[in-house]
Write an enzyme that holds these catalytic residues in place. Structure first.
Site, PDB file in Angstrom:
ATOM      1  N   CYS A  26      67.019  12.408 -47.227  1.00  0.00           N
ATOM      2  CA  CYS A  26      66.096  12.962 -48.122  1.00  0.00           C
ATOM      3  C   CYS A  26      64.806  12.969 -47.539  1.00  0.00           C
ATOM      4  O   CYS A  26      63.791  13.905 -48.235  1.00  0.00           O
ATOM      5  CB  CYS A  26      66.206  11.879 -49.190  1.00  0.00           C
ATOM      6  SG  CYS A  26      65.731  10.241 -48.331  1.00  0.00           S
ATOM      7  N   HIS A 164      64.162   5.671 -50.926  1.00  0.00           N
ATOM      8  CA  HIS A 164      64.620   7.358 -51.235  1.00  0.00           C
ATOM      9  C   HIS A 164      63.222   8.274 -51.125  1.00  0.00           C
ATOM     10  O   HIS A 164      62.384   7.861 -52.058  1.00  0.00           O
ATOM     11  CB  HIS A 164      65.274   7.372 -52.616  1.00  0.00           C
ATOM     12  CG  HIS A 164      65.884   8.796 -52.730  1.00  0.00           C
ATOM     13  ND1 HIS A 164      66.490   9.731 -51.723  1.00  0.00           N
ATOM     14  CD2 HIS A 164      65.790   9.496 -53.766  1.00  0.00           C
ATOM     15  CE1 HIS A 164      66.949  10.614 -52.235  1.00  0.00           C
ATOM     16  NE2 HIS A 164      66.604  10.869 -53.537  1.00  0.00           N
ATOM     17  N   ASN A 202      64.412  16.188 -56.560  1.00  0.00           N
ATOM     18  CA  ASN A 202      65.240  15.225 -55.742  1.00  0.00           C
ATOM     19  C   ASN A 202      66.135  16.200 -54.915  1.00  0.00           C
ATOM     20  O   ASN A 202      65.942  17.399 -55.091  1.00  0.00           O
ATOM     21  CB  ASN A 202      66.345  14.399 -56.879  1.00  0.00           C
ATOM     22  CG  ASN A 202      66.711  13.215 -56.143  1.00  0.00           C
ATOM     23  OD1 ASN A 202      66.615  12.960 -54.924  1.00  0.00           O
ATOM     24  ND2 ASN A 202      67.489  12.483 -56.925  1.00  0.00           N
TER      25      ASN A 202
END
Lengths: 248, 103
Positions: A26, A164, A202
């Site tokens: 990520c 994240h 995302n």
């Protein structure tokens, strides 16, 4: 500061939603998305950058085992830019000593990178005036998220524990019902409460959340969004002003 | 499993149906019946968690997602950015010192 901002509306600024799958990258996807967006906004050139290069050439080794956004920016600086996704595609895994940075032409590069202050007003201002920013959040509530604005508290989503990285691409306000249906008489007109939110990109594919995006409440440091707001800079450094010197 | 399901979410039969749908939708299969039972238990827990979040937070919708058969720990390990936390602590220290005016 505008009341809303959405960089997705600028053609070529925001690249398609990626899917990290079983690779914990990520951090690399967020960094690549940040540079792609800034490059698109500043030079009106749509680029898709190589996440795989960030993973293979990471100074800390196997990029699929996790990393930090600042490491991705350092890799871009060390390699004097980044190849395109087309030339150096995402393989969802890495092999030791397989950095192929020298093999491919660089299609984007950065001057440096900065960390903004942990202040949502400053983050919004920078976002509105410069472009998308990477942030690192506590992703706990995303496990069950489908759509809407996540209004987290420090109990439901500890802002001190962030794990994240995603790309902040805009902000806005939504009109939502202020109270629950059953607590109000059917005749009454309930006041609508405006909920400010952040729009985040995302890396779990376009089928997740709101077509790959999600929204977090703005103004409450939801899930620790202010902890690591990082962005690359693609501008030329500002020339230093001539120093003012007192005559002898 | 049944007790847990009765306590928090749909009845056992419904839960099994929902879990089957989840498996089809996200192409999930498990190596043996014990693993299947474990994942069903986790799924039930997650569904209850999602329902609780839904009630607590009327601005968002929570429910079945591709991660509904994972524990919170597994989810963090598989999709987070975790590496050595020591470096993260160093970064925090640097920011804090800057806030106090030290370069």
């Amino acid at each position: 500061l505008p009341s809303t901002c959405d960089w997705r509306k600028v053609a070529g600024a925001i690249s398609p939603i990626r899917n990290q799958e079983n690779c914990m990258c990520c951090w690399a996807i967020a960094a690549a998305g940040n540079i792609e967006a800034l490059w698109g906004i500043k030079y009106h050139q749509s680029v898709e950058l190589s996440v795989q290069e960030l993973l293979d050439c990471d100074r800390c080794g196997d990029g699929c085992k996790g990393g930090f956004v600042w490491d991705a920016f350092i890799t871009v600086l060390n390699n004097s830019g980044l190849a395109s996704e087309k030339d150096y595609p995402f393989k969802k895994h890495t092999k030791p000593s397989k950095c192929l940075a020298r093999k491919y032409t660089k299609v984007a590069w950065i001057q440096d990178f900065i960390m903004l202050q942990d202040n949502e007003e400053i983050i919004a201002r920078h976002l509105a005036t410069h472009g998308p920013i990477t942030v690192t959040i506590n992703m706990k509530l995303l496990q069950h998220y489908q759509k809407g604005v996540i209004k987290a508290t420090s109990t439901t989503c500890d802002p001190r524990f962030v794990n994240h990285s995603v790309l902040l691409v805009g902000f806005g306000k939504s009109k939502v019902k202020g109270m629950r249906e059953e607590t109000v008489s059917p005749r009454s007109h309930r006041p609508c409460r405006s909920t400010p939110y952040w729009i985040l990109k995302n890396s779990w594919g376009p089928k997740w959340g709101e077509e790959g995006y999600f929204r977090l409440h703005r103004g409450s440091n939801a899930c620790g969004i202010t902890k690591y707001p990082l962005t690359a800079r693609v501008d030329q450094p500002v020339k230093k002003k001539q120093p003012i010197s007192c005559p002898p | 499993d049944s007790l847990r399901a009765q306590d928090h979410g749909p009845q056992p039969l419904e839960l099994n149906e929902v879990f089957k749908l989840f498996q089809v939708q996200f192409n999930r299969s498990y190596s043996n019946s014990a693993e299947h039972a474990r994942r069903l238990d986790i799924f039930a827990h997650n569904l209850a968690q999602a329902q609780w979040l839904q009630e607590d937070m009327c601005t968002a919708e929570f429910g079945v997602t591709p991660f509904s058969d994972l524990t919170e720990e597994e989810f963090g390990q598989l999709y987070g950015h975790q590496r050595a936390t020591r470096r993260e602590i160093n970064m925090v220290r640097k920011v804090e010192s800057e806030e106090w005016g030290e370069p």
